[in-house]
Write an enzyme that holds these catalytic residues in place. Structure first.
Site, PDB file in Angstrom:
ATOM      1  N   ALA A   1       0.838  -1.193   0.000  1.00 20.30           N
ATOM      2  CA  ALA A   1       0.000   0.000   0.000  1.00 20.30           C
ATOM      3  C   ALA A   1       0.874   1.244   0.000  1.00 20.30           C
ATOM      4  O   ALA A   1       2.092   1.150  -0.135  1.00 20.30           O
ATOM      5  CB  ALA A   1      -0.921  -0.007   1.211  1.00 20.30           C
ATOM      6  N   ASN A   2       0.264   2.395   0.137  1.00 18.70           N
ATOM      7  CA  ASN A   2       1.036   3.633   0.235  1.00 18.70           C
ATOM      8  C   ASN A   2       0.388   4.547   1.266  1.00 18.70           C
ATOM      9  O   ASN A   2      -0.670   4.229   1.816  1.00 18.70           O
ATOM     10  CB  ASN A   2       1.151   4.298  -1.137  1.00 18.70           C
ATOM     11  CG  ASN A   2      -0.213   4.618  -1.717  1.00 18.70           C
ATOM     12  OD1 ASN A   2      -0.926   5.476  -1.202  1.00 18.70           O
ATOM     13  ND2 ASN A   2      -0.596   3.909  -2.776  1.00 18.70           N
ATOM     14  N   HIS A   3       1.011   5.678   1.506  1.00 21.67           N
ATOM     15  CA  HIS A   3       0.587   6.549   2.604  1.00 21.67           C
ATOM     16  C   HIS A   3      -0.534   7.522   2.248  1.00 21.67           C
ATOM     17  O   HIS A   3      -0.875   8.379   3.053  1.00 21.67           O
ATOM     18  CB  HIS A   3       1.776   7.374   3.116  1.00 21.67           C
ATOM     19  CG  HIS A   3       2.715   6.590   3.968  1.00 21.67           C
ATOM     20  ND1 HIS A   3       2.341   6.082   5.186  1.00 21.67           N
ATOM     21  CD2 HIS A   3       3.989   6.214   3.772  1.00 21.67           C
ATOM     22  CE1 HIS A   3       3.361   5.437   5.718  1.00 21.67           C
ATOM     23  NE2 HIS A   3       4.375   5.494   4.873  1.00 21.67           N
TER      24      HIS A   3
END
Ligand code: CTP
Length: 424
Positions: free
Chosen positions: A220-222
């Site tokens: 995932a990412n932020h």
């Protein structure tokens, strides 16, 4: 005349409270506004005090509460409150209050203030579905909107009785975001929000995709989804219809947005493909994974799957579709100029190229009409503030925006309108 205060910090906000059970939610809105350092005055209708008493409003706003035009007459509150306000938010608005606002009654302090003010007005109706759908109410809402009043769509869900339907007051966080968007929006001559996106439909992606590796893990990412959300709120107050594709966003849905939740890059690609030919503009604010698992494991990957006690399993990845680029190519294939396409690029400089140089190259490579470039040499994910440059498809800077994500959102929409007359 109100000032051109565009952010809640230091804004004078008048909060009108109508006589509905949802008034308790407005207490959280007032808290939120005060938390953003707005100067809040609460003006409840007499009926609303049956639901939430004056003491609550006085404690939360740190100001005395007036209801009638005959209280503190020497202060001429009914004129002063309206004149001094940077923003008027009415939540909840009952069917009766909508009717009074539409006709221009001034039989209490709230409606009198609404007549005096030239600041943006945000109205959040809450009532039973039948009342909301009645032709009288529909007409009152249409007239108020035509005048530049932002009348939010009520949320759909459980109502006070056993029934459910459209008529719920949106959650306080969503009201706060809508207030923010209205305050920062461009204005018409009367101080109302300019509905320059009326009749247009935007497809906005927000959040960050998740790529499953096995039943319990994902890449995932932020991305928090806040920039996409700010864009949705800004477009909605300017009159657009908004279809919001939300990738793992934990935020209250902007009132009136048609929200669809998606998980992975592939799901997002499918949803964008399903809708992009129907809309006037596609705004790709989501952070899309560039890689996904070549093969998703059906069972939890065990550390012992790899050979040897210290070894780790190799993760085989494959590229995902570049949705932005794909959308540009799809538009070229149809031969039309719809939709206008906006991309985002968060860059850090490195290996001899500055962040700006990388963004300019990306603008040319992607071919979107606009690329909103964000220098993330410092960390901005999840942060409220932002500083961006807007590039055209040749990589030339056409606008800049600084400040809150809401201000950035309006700047992007301004540019979308002025540089893209083909948006119908
Ligand atoms: N984007 C997309 N599909 C992808 C990856 C990105 O549509 N698979 C979109 C994003 O929504 C954003 C823009 O492309 O609007 C730029 O995203 P970014 O990750 O900066 O672009 P990449 O092509 O992945 O560039 P990089 O080489 O920096 O990874």
């Amino acid at each position: 005349m109100s000032s051109m205060q565009r952010t809640l910090d230091g804004a004078r906000v008048l909060v009108g409270v109508g006589g509905g059970i949802a008034a308790y939610k407005t207490a959280h809105l007032v808290r939120g506004l005060v938390g953003e350092r707005a100067e809040v005055r609460v003006v409840p209708t007499a009926a609303s005090l049956e639901f939430v008493g004056a003491a609550t409003w006085e404690a939360l706003s740190h100001h005395p509460v007036l209801t009638s035009v005959f209280e503190d007459v020497d202060e001429v509150a009914h004129v002063r409150f309206g004149q001094e306000a940077d923003l008027l938010v009415i939540a909840p608005a009952t069917a009766d209050l909508l009717a009074r606002l539409r006709i221009g009654r001034a039989d209490d302090l709230l409606t009198a203030s609404a007549l005096v003010t030239r600041a943006p007005v945000v109205v959040a109706p809450a009532m039973h579905t039948e009342m909301w759908e009645h032709p009288s109410t529909r007409e009152n809402v249409a007239v108020l909107r035509e005048r530049g009043v932002t009348v939010l769509e009520p949320a759909v869900g459980r109502l006070t009785g056993p029934d459910s339907g459209a008529g719920r007051l949106p959650e306080p966080a969503a009201l706060l975001d809508a207030a923010r968007a209205a305050l920062a929006a461009p204005r018409d001559e009367d101080g109302g929000v300019r509905r320059d996106l009326a009749g247009r439909e935007l497809l906005i992606t927000a959040g960050g995709t998740r790529e499953d590796l096995d039943p319990v893990r994902f890449l995932a990412n932020h991305s928090s989804g806040r920039q996409g959300w700010a864009l949705a709120h800004a477009a909605l107050v300017r009159g657009a219809r908004v279809r919001l594709l939300a990738a793992n966003v934990d935020l209250d849905t902007p009132p009136g947005a048609l929200r669809q939740d998606v998980g992975s890059a592939e799901e997002l690609a499918e949803s964008v493909a399903a809708h992009r030919r129907e809309v006037d503009a596609l705004v790709m604010a989501a952070a899309v994974a560039d890689f996904t698992a070549a093969e998703r494991s059906g069972s939890k990957i065990k550390k012992d799957d790899a050979e040897g006690a210290d070894s780790v399993p190799a993760l085989a990845l494959r590229r995902t579709q570049d949705i932005l680029r794909h959308s540009v190519l799809d538009r070229a294939e149809t031969g039309g100029d719809r939709p206008a396409i906006v991309g985002f690029a968060a860059e850090t400089g490195g290996e001899g190229a500055s962040a700006l140089e990388l963004a300019r190259a990306k603008a040319r490579r992607k071919g979107a009409d606009l690329l909103v470039f964000n220098d993330i040499t410092g960390d901005v994910f999840g942060a409220a503030d932002n500083s961006v440059r807007i590039l055209d498809r040749e990589g030339e800077e056409v606008a800049r925006a600084e400040g809150s994500k809401t201000l950035v959102a309006h700047a992007v929409l301004d540019r979308l309108l002025t540089s893209l007359p083909e948006v119908r």
